[in-house]
Design a protein around this motif. Structure first.
Motif, short mmCIF file in Angstrom:
data_model
loop_
_atom_site.label_atom_id
_atom_site.label_comp_id
_atom_site.label_asym_id
_atom_site.label_seq_id
_atom_site.Cartn_x
_atom_site.Cartn_y
_atom_site.Cartn_z
N PRO A 170 0.26 -1.08 -0.12
CA PRO A 170 -0.08 0.30 0.59
C PRO A 170 0.73 1.28 0.11
O PRO A 170 1.82 1.35 0.99
N GLU B 262 5.24 7.88 -1.83
CA GLU B 262 5.86 7.45 -1.32
C GLU B 262 6.85 7.24 -2.55
O GLU B 262 7.27 6.57 -2.92
N ASP C 58 -2.96 5.52 -3.56
CA ASP C 58 -4.59 6.47 -3.38
C ASP C 58 -4.37 8.01 -3.67
O ASP C 58 -4.57 8.60 -3.49
N ALA D 98 5.53 0.23 2.02
CA ALA D 98 6.68 1.07 0.58
C ALA D 98 7.47 2.13 1.85
O ALA D 98 8.75 1.69 0.54
N ASP D 99 8.01 2.19 2.24
CA ASP D 99 9.36 2.45 3.43
C ASP D 99 10.25 2.72 3.42
O ASP D 99 11.01 2.79 3.86
N ARG E 242 6.20 6.81 19.92
CA ARG E 242 5.61 5.91 18.39
C ARG E 242 6.05 4.24 19.58
O ARG E 242 4.84 3.77 19.31
N ARG F 56 11.72 5.22 9.01
CA ARG F 56 11.18 4.62 7.29
C ARG F 56 12.71 5.30 6.34
O ARG F 56 12.58 6.53 7.39
N SER G 238 5.44 9.50 8.30
CA SER G 238 4.09 8.71 8.64
C SER G 238 3.30 8.86 8.36
O SER G 238 2.77 10.68 8.47
N LYS G 239 1.87 8.74 8.39
CA LYS G 239 0.82 8.05 7.65
C LYS G 239 -0.16 8.37 9.26
O LYS G 239 -1.43 8.45 9.23
N1 LIG Z 1 -2.99 3.15 -0.80
C1 LIG Z 1 -2.78 3.65 0.81
N2 LIG Z 1 -1.52 3.84 1.23
C2 LIG Z 1 -1.32 4.22 2.52
C3 LIG Z 1 -2.33 4.70 3.01
N3 LIG Z 1 -1.91 5.60 4.88
C4 LIG Z 1 -0.69 5.28 4.47
N4 LIG Z 1 -0.02 4.21 3.60
C5 LIG Z 1 0.49 3.21 4.00
O1 LIG Z 1 0.65 2.24 4.38
C6 LIG Z 1 2.41 1.81 4.68
C7 LIG Z 1 2.42 2.13 6.26
O2 LIG Z 1 2.08 3.39 6.31
P1 LIG Z 1 3.26 4.13 7.30
O3 LIG Z 1 2.42 5.59 7.19
O4 LIG Z 1 5.15 3.57 6.92
O5 LIG Z 1 3.28 3.98 8.93
P2 LIG Z 1 3.81 4.01 10.11
O6 LIG Z 1 5.32 2.74 9.31
O7 LIG Z 1 3.17 2.82 11.35
O8 LIG Z 1 5.09 5.15 10.44
C8 LIG Z 1 3.30 3.25 3.81
O9 LIG Z 1 3.93 2.16 2.74
C9 LIG Z 1 2.63 4.12 3.43
O10 LIG Z 1 2.19 4.60 2.21
C10 LIG Z 1 -3.65 5.26 3.02
O11 LIG Z 1 -4.48 5.71 2.98
N5 LIG Z 1 -3.88 4.13 1.21
#
Ligand SMILES: Nc1nc2c(ncn2[C@@H]2O[C@H](COP(=O)(O)OP(=O)(O)O)[C@@H](O)[C@H]2O)c(=O)[nH]1
Ligand SMILES: [Mg+2]
Length: 238
Positions: free
Chosen positions: A7, A11, A40, A91-92, A133, A200, A205-206
């Protein structure tokens, strides 16, 4: 066939290195695989960057019209994937693609139906996350304990046989899909393979407050299912 679902949201700067590392990691085991990028409509053009890499890698780019959450992106990927073994990773570059062959072996040899890339078993480790976190992550893990014996149930790096999710009533909200699968999937053996989780590589982060609240909502619904006897805690962890 192994389908790797990634997902993505903003990225674009990580995608090429990710695909390069996946291809390199899988070369020695020589199995057919596909990568599904589920994007997305990222404003940074992740989908276009991925499309341009199609000549070099066996990838499919699934474009969804708007940001609809990580978990639902993973579910879209499951629907479109053609493999009998499905894997999910961020993906990160937090999740090392180099762990995929071992995860695959565990499933292919019949040792496990679901394998989790785990920070919290011997040999696993986590990058230096900021304190908030770590706090969110520990709290999430604590709340998941009544649901599963898997230690790293909050990760986005796992692999399973398609049969685990087929016919299962999985409807994840927001960010986390693994906890739903561990609670409701059709499996008898789960296994944790140690991984070194990296910070990452690029981008942001999202994970925000909305995602945390959605996770709590998912947990409450699972607890309710357990209290009413609809969901049983699975014990077979190798
Ligand atoms: N398609 C899609 N991918 C998402 C969404 N939110 C996060 N991601 C992806 O999910 C993965 C994990 O998100 P990340 O921001 O790294 O979260 P963290 O590792 O918990 O900080 C990454 O590859 C993001 O690009 C979303 O709403 N839609
Ligand atoms: Mg991440």
């Amino acid at each position: 066939m192994l389908s790797i679902i990634v997902p993505t949201y903003n990225e674009s700067r990580n995608i090429e290195e990710l695909l390069t590392r996946i291809s390199k990691a899988l070369k020695p085991i020589n199995i057919p695989f596909e990568v599904l990028i589920v994007d997305d409509n990222s404003p940074d053009g992740t989908a276009q960057v991925a499309e341009a890499l199609k000549s070099r890698f066996n990838i499919n780019v699934v474009r969804r019209p708007r940001k609809d959450g990580l978990a639902s992106a993973v579910m879209s990927g499951f629907k479109l994937a053609t493999g009998d073994i499905l894997s999910v990773m961020d993906a990160d570059l937090s999740h090392p693609p180099e762990a995929i062959p071992e995860m695959y072996r565990e499933i292919n040899s019949g040792n496990a139906d679901i394998v989790v890339g785990s920070r919290y078993v011997e040999g696993g480790a986590s990058a230096s996350w900021p304190w908030y976190r770590r706090l969110i992550s520990s709290f999430a893990r604590l709340l998941a304990r009544p649901i599963t014996a898997v230690k790293d149930s909050g990760t986005g790096f796992f692999m399973l046989r398609r049969s685990v999710i087929e016919g299962a009533d999985i409807n994840p909200r927001g960010f986390k899909v693994l906890i739903e699968i561990l609670a409701k999937g059709n499996y008898s053996k789960a296994k944790e393979v140690p991984i070194l989780f990296n910070d990452r590589a690029k981008g942001q982060s999202k994970l925000g407050i909305k995602e945390v609240l959605e996770y709590l909502e998912s947990l409450c619904l699972i607890y309710y299912g357990m209290l009413t006897g609809k969901i049983k805690r699975k014990k077979n962890i190798a």
